[in-house]
Design a protein around this motif. Sequence first.
Motif, PDB file in Angstrom:
ATOM      1  N   ASN A  98     -35.857 -29.897 -73.941  1.00  0.00           N
ATOM      2  CA  ASN A  98     -36.651 -31.101 -73.681  1.00  0.00           C
ATOM      3  C   ASN A  98     -36.038 -32.359 -74.309  1.00  0.00           C
ATOM      4  O   ASN A  98     -36.756 -33.232 -74.792  1.00  0.00           O
ATOM      5  CB  ASN A  98     -38.098 -30.893 -74.135  1.00  0.00           C
ATOM      6  CG  ASN A  98     -39.066 -31.821 -73.441  1.00  0.00           C
ATOM      7  OD1 ASN A  98     -38.764 -32.385 -72.401  1.00  0.00           O
ATOM      8  ND2 ASN A  98     -40.224 -31.988 -74.026  1.00  0.00           N
ATOM      9  N   ASN A  99     -34.704 -32.417 -74.327  1.00  0.00           N
ATOM     10  CA  ASN A  99     -33.966 -33.578 -74.862  1.00  0.00           C
ATOM     11  C   ASN A  99     -34.291 -33.889 -76.312  1.00  0.00           C
ATOM     12  O   ASN A  99     -34.297 -35.049 -76.718  1.00  0.00           O
ATOM     13  CB  ASN A  99     -34.182 -34.817 -73.987  1.00  0.00           C
ATOM     14  CG  ASN A  99     -33.505 -34.673 -72.647  1.00  0.00           C
ATOM     15  OD1 ASN A  99     -32.452 -34.069 -72.534  1.00  0.00           O
ATOM     16  ND2 ASN A  99     -34.113 -35.215 -71.617  1.00  0.00           N
ATOM     17  N   ARG A 100     -34.553 -32.859 -77.095  1.00  0.00           N
ATOM     18  CA  ARG A 100     -34.821 -33.022 -78.521  1.00  0.00           C
ATOM     19  C   ARG A 100     -33.577 -32.629 -79.311  1.00  0.00           C
ATOM     20  O   ARG A 100     -32.805 -31.760 -78.902  1.00  0.00           O
ATOM     21  CB  ARG A 100     -35.985 -32.150 -78.996  1.00  0.00           C
ATOM     22  CG  ARG A 100     -37.321 -32.350 -78.298  1.00  0.00           C
ATOM     23  CD  ARG A 100     -37.839 -33.737 -78.513  1.00  0.00           C
ATOM     24  NE  ARG A 100     -39.254 -33.866 -78.237  1.00  0.00           N
ATOM     25  CZ  ARG A 100     -39.774 -34.258 -77.082  1.00  0.00           C
ATOM     26  NH1 ARG A 100     -38.996 -34.540 -76.064  1.00  0.00           N
ATOM     27  NH2 ARG A 100     -41.078 -34.389 -76.946  1.00  0.00           N
ATOM     28  N   VAL A 101     -33.424 -33.274 -80.452  1.00  0.00           N
ATOM     29  CA  VAL A 101     -32.340 -32.936 -81.377  1.00  0.00           C
ATOM     30  C   VAL A 101     -32.932 -32.909 -82.775  1.00  0.00           C
ATOM     31  O   VAL A 101     -33.712 -33.790 -83.149  1.00  0.00           O
ATOM     32  CB  VAL A 101     -31.186 -33.969 -81.319  1.00  0.00           C
ATOM     33  CG1 VAL A 101     -30.079 -33.599 -82.296  1.00  0.00           C
ATOM     34  CG2 VAL A 101     -30.639 -34.088 -79.904  1.00  0.00           C
TER      35      VAL A 101
ATOM     36  N   PRO B 286     -25.834 -34.377 -74.942  1.00  0.00           N
ATOM     37  CA  PRO B 286     -25.955 -33.665 -76.230  1.00  0.00           C
ATOM     38  C   PRO B 286     -24.616 -33.399 -76.924  1.00  0.00           C
ATOM     39  O   PRO B 286     -24.535 -33.447 -78.147  1.00  0.00           O
ATOM     40  CB  PRO B 286     -26.656 -32.360 -75.840  1.00  0.00           C
ATOM     41  CG  PRO B 286     -27.451 -32.719 -74.628  1.00  0.00           C
ATOM     42  CD  PRO B 286     -26.597 -33.715 -73.881  1.00  0.00           C
ATOM     43  N   ALA B 287     -23.577 -33.159 -76.165  1.00  0.00           N
ATOM     44  CA  ALA B 287     -22.264 -32.887 -76.771  1.00  0.00           C
ATOM     45  C   ALA B 287     -21.764 -34.056 -77.602  1.00  0.00           C
ATOM     46  O   ALA B 287     -21.043 -33.857 -78.588  1.00  0.00           O
ATOM     47  CB  ALA B 287     -21.250 -32.534 -75.688  1.00  0.00           C
ATOM     48  N   ASP B 288     -22.154 -35.268 -77.243  1.00  0.00           N
ATOM     49  CA  ASP B 288     -21.760 -36.446 -78.028  1.00  0.00           C
ATOM     50  C   ASP B 288     -22.338 -36.380 -79.435  1.00  0.00           C
ATOM     51  O   ASP B 288     -21.701 -36.800 -80.402  1.00  0.00           O
ATOM     52  CB  ASP B 288     -22.225 -37.738 -77.342  1.00  0.00           C
ATOM     53  CG  ASP B 288     -21.557 -37.965 -76.005  1.00  0.00           C
ATOM     54  OD1 ASP B 288     -20.453 -37.419 -75.764  1.00  0.00           O
ATOM     55  OD2 ASP B 288     -22.148 -38.688 -75.177  1.00  0.00           O
ATOM     56  N   ILE B 289     -23.526 -35.855 -79.540  1.00  0.00           N
ATOM     57  CA  ILE B 289     -24.175 -35.712 -80.851  1.00  0.00           C
ATOM     58  C   ILE B 289     -23.527 -34.571 -81.625  1.00  0.00           C
ATOM     59  O   ILE B 289     -23.206 -34.711 -82.805  1.00  0.00           O
ATOM     60  CB  ILE B 289     -25.689 -35.479 -80.680  1.00  0.00           C
ATOM     61  CG1 ILE B 289     -26.324 -36.694 -80.005  1.00  0.00           C
ATOM     62  CG2 ILE B 289     -26.350 -35.194 -82.034  1.00  0.00           C
ATOM     63  CD1 ILE B 289     -27.723 -36.466 -79.505  1.00  0.00           C
ATOM     64  N   SER B 290     -23.345 -33.442 -80.963  1.00  0.00           N
ATOM     65  CA  SER B 290     -22.760 -32.266 -81.618  1.00  0.00           C
ATOM     66  C   SER B 290     -21.375 -32.535 -82.175  1.00  0.00           C
ATOM     67  O   SER B 290     -21.007 -31.986 -83.211  1.00  0.00           O
ATOM     68  CB  SER B 290     -22.677 -31.095 -80.630  1.00  0.00           C
ATOM     69  OG  SER B 290     -23.954 -30.710 -80.220  1.00  0.00           O
TER      70      SER B 290
END
Length: 99
Positions: A55-58, A40-44
């Motif tokens: 649940n691995n949602r963004v 998730p940090a890669d997306i943030s």
Amino acid sequence: MPVRVISIKKLKDFWQKHKEAEQPLKAWYAEAKKSAWLKPADISRHYRSASIIKNNRVAFNIKGNSYRLIVAINYDHQIVYIRFIGTHKEYNKIIAEEI
């Protein structure tokens, strides 16, 4: 390895009804399919306004926050599943981590 986005058809169906969302969704898709999101940090880091959900949602803000795009991500296999695209009013009616 870049992610694979499944499926652009949901995005196309949406922008057929909401023409002003077409270019922002195409831009998101083009960026996403060149990305390698391992956690998730890669997306943030790239999308400061993205919301990391259970649940691995963004949740991504689209067109200046006019729309919300929810994806489910399988980080191990680098697959992004389009789960929801809609207005904020529609978004408020769903449970993002379950959709």
